[in-house]
Design an enzyme around this catalytic site. Structure first.
Site, short mmCIF file in Angstrom:
data_model
loop_
_atom_site.label_atom_id
_atom_site.label_comp_id
_atom_site.label_asym_id
_atom_site.label_seq_id
_atom_site.Cartn_x
_atom_site.Cartn_y
_atom_site.Cartn_z
N SER A 291 -29.14 -1.25 27.67
CA SER A 291 -29.42 -0.04 28.14
C SER A 291 -28.19 0.98 28.00
O SER A 291 -27.78 1.13 26.76
CB SER A 291 -29.67 -0.11 29.73
OG SER A 291 -29.94 1.23 30.05
N ASP A 302 -22.15 3.60 15.09
CA ASP A 302 -22.53 4.66 14.13
C ASP A 302 -21.49 5.62 13.64
O ASP A 302 -21.64 6.13 12.55
CB ASP A 302 -23.84 5.23 14.62
CG ASP A 302 -25.20 4.49 14.70
OD1 ASP A 302 -25.28 3.46 14.24
OD2 ASP A 302 -25.88 4.99 15.13
N LYS A 316 -32.54 -2.93 25.14
CA LYS A 316 -33.66 -2.12 26.09
C LYS A 316 -33.04 -0.91 25.66
O LYS A 316 -32.08 -0.09 26.27
CB LYS A 316 -33.03 -2.26 27.70
CG LYS A 316 -33.92 -1.61 28.54
CD LYS A 316 -33.54 -1.59 29.96
CE LYS A 316 -34.15 -0.66 30.82
NZ LYS A 316 -33.72 0.67 30.56
#
Length: 593
Positions: A291, A302, A316
């Site tokens: 999460s 990224d 999740k």
């Protein structure tokens, strides 16, 4: 982008339930009302004609449980007490005593008092058995029920009757409850002269502020590289995931975006400040990182802001909105959107969602599914398949995958625990021995940061293990297989109508007895084969019981293989830089699907 509300579960702001469901009702039109009327008629028939009296509450609770079966595993209904616990965990504080408790040898036991809390100040110790809470005897009391009784309004008192190893009579402690802050940043320190380390265990209300203080202190202590440990972090509040990411990213960079079936759930969250840490960064993740922890890890990866080490995260990638149902007492935690990393990856594993990676999240889903529900499902499947085939890249051009969870840049194995050592943990052998030994004030005083487990102390532990009833029936793999052989032999004789205890079975019993004796000796050999691992864990237990969890953690980090690997990358400028270049991922496990 406006900051998300503080009470979010890796996701969206708390909304008014009536307004939210009002929009959904209008979208479904008359069909919603006819289906609801059908449910009402069924409940009425059951109330009128079922052979036994069934309360409407029971029927409603069962209906709610049934609804969850067709949704996803993260949707949940909270009654008043459960809702209060949910808010306490996300607020990061509650009224209580400051002890971690568990069941040891069938008794409610203090596992650890938290530093600076009322329980610690009054002298509760690890290993103390809680015999009574006020007037309630604790025998057979579940841990959750005990927690409910120990927590309460700050300023109120609770009396505990405690049994302590080496003390003949029970001890009574009357403790005034205080606000207990759950430490989401429980440990920060220097691993060496140039490498800092900080652990984040959850994302609650004050996580970003606490982490910022820790990172600034490490930076001021001379840290040039930083290990951010998100292993076993189940997540928490979205606003905290965004603010934690800001500590490492540049201003204006996307941290995460959310997309749902309702247009209001489509949001993008960007960093709104300059970072406080610009040096080398290594983020540790594993299958327990979920999460909000995945949001931070995904943003770091990224933007090529640091290297990720460990194993693939939990996956999740969904947003839960907490919707009050009737005032403040009950609430529905409902999945309302998916989140996406800056490169556009959705990280939700199929088993964490209802339909796989994607739901009908685009605004024009109705146009793609004119043929009705079957066409809608087919459109969703095609959309998921199309998303799987897309290549995702980091800001530097490294290929990253959308496969459920985040695959780290460097796969590094965690420490492997031998079966015998795990059995010692499971049966509380390390904990029990340390508690028993540290009753002696001189033994407790002898435990300093330089404490070592001597051969004599290890021998005492060995005797303790094999004399203890909790461990006396330990069966290794060979002994377990021998049990199966004996059971199969007995079944075969019974099938033939032969006696399993008579003289004809004497030879088997004699051979079996000899083998069983050998298996008992095998358990002793397992102890000896794992002496160094056992010595290390025994030292950690003594340090934790006598000096606190910080001393235990400091020791454990020295032997942590993933931390060791992170230090290697942070300490080698060329290796670190090469890892963050596109060609460094050639042949790596994180190649695009």
């Amino acid at each position: 982008m406006t900051r998300p509300n503080a009470f979010l579960l890796a996701g969206a702001a708390v909304l008014a339930g009536v307004a939210f469901f009002g929009g959904r009702v209008r979208a479904d039109g008359d069909r919603f009302y006819s289906d609801l009327d059908r449910l009402d008629r069924i409940v009425t028939k059951i109330k009128e004609s079922y052979v036994e009296e069934v309360s409407s509450r029971e029927l409603l609770d069962a209906a709610v449980d049934g609804m969850r079966d067709v949704l996803d595993p993260h949707t949940a209904y909270f009654e008043a007490s459960d809702y209060a616990d949910l808010k306490a965990s996300t607020d990061g504080e509650f009224g209580g005593l400051g002890i971690q408790i568990g069941i040891r040898d069938r008794a409610l036991t203090v596992v650890s008092p938290m530093a600076g809390t009322p329980a610690q100040r009054l002298g509760l110790r690890a290993g103390d058995r809680i015999l009574r809470i006020d007037t309630l005897e604790t025998r057979g009391l579940a841990v959750d029920d005990a927690v409910d009784r120990l927590r309460g309004k700050p300023g109120t008192k609770v009396t505990l009757r405690v049994g302590r190893e080496g003390v003949a009579e029970p001890l009574d402690f009357t403790i005034t409850r205080e606000i207990i802050k759950i430490e989401s940043v429980p440990y920060a320190g220097m691993l060496d002269d140039s490498t800092g380390y900080v652990r984040v265990t959850q994302f609650s209300r004050n996580t970003a502020a606490d982490l910022e203080k820790a990172v600034v202190a490490l930076r001021d202590s001379g840290a040039k590289g930083l290990v951010l440990d998100l292993r076993m972090n189940p997540g928490g509040l979205l606003d905290q995931a965004v603010e934690v990411s800001e500590l490492f990213l540049g201003e204006g960079r996307t941290v995460v975006s959310t997309r749902g079936r309702v247009r209001s759930q489509n949001e993008e969250y960007r960093s709104e400040r300059a970072p406080i840490w610009t040096g080398r960064l290594a983020v540790l993740v594993n299958g327990g990182s979920a999460s909000a922890a995945e949001i931070v890890a995904g943003a770091v990866q990224d933007w090529d802001r640091g290297v990720l080490l460990g194993s693939t995260t939990f996956g999740k990638g969904s947003v839960q909105t907490v919707l009050p149902i009737d005032g403040k007492d009950n609430a529905l935690k409902l999945t309302t959107a998916f989140y996406y990393t800056p490169s556009g990856r959705n990280l939700n594993r199929p088993e964490n969602g209802r339909r796989g990676l994607l739901i009908a999240a685009a605004e024009d889903d109705e146009d793609e599914a004119d043929g009705g529900p079957a066409d809608a499902k087919d459109a969703a499947r095609k959309k998921a398949s199309k998303a799987d085939s897309v290549t995702f890249k980091t800001s530097a051009g490294r290929v990253v995958r959308q496969s459920g969870g985040i695959t780290p840049d460097i796969e590094a194995s965690d420490r492997r625990y031998p079966r015998f050592e795990l059995e010692l943990f499971r049966r509380g052998m390390f904990f029990g021995f340390a508690v028993k030994r540290l009753v002696d004030p001189a033994a407790r005083a002898a435990v300093t940061p330089a404490f070592e487990v001597t051969p004599a102390l290890l021998g005492e532990f060995r005797t303790f293990v094999f004399a203890d009833t909790a461990f006396s029936h330990y069966r290794g793999p060979a002994a377990t297989a021998l049990d199966q052989v004996r059971a199969a032999w007995a079944r075969e004789r019974l099938d033939r109508g032969e006696d399993t205890t008579g003289a004809s079975a004497a030879d088997f019993r004699k051979a079996y007895g000899a083998l069983e004796g050998e298996m008992r000796a095998e358990a002793a050999r397992e102890f000896d084969a794992n002496r160094e691992a056992i010595r290390r864990e025994l030292k950690a237990e003594f340090l934790g019981a006598a000096l606190g969890e910080r001393a235990r953690t400091t020791l454990e980090l020295k032997d942590d293989p993933q931390v060791r690997e992170a230090r290697r990358y942070l300490g080698d400028a060329k290796l670190y830089a090469t890892t963050l270049k596109p060609q460094s991922r050639k042949g790596a496990s994180a190649a695009a699907k």
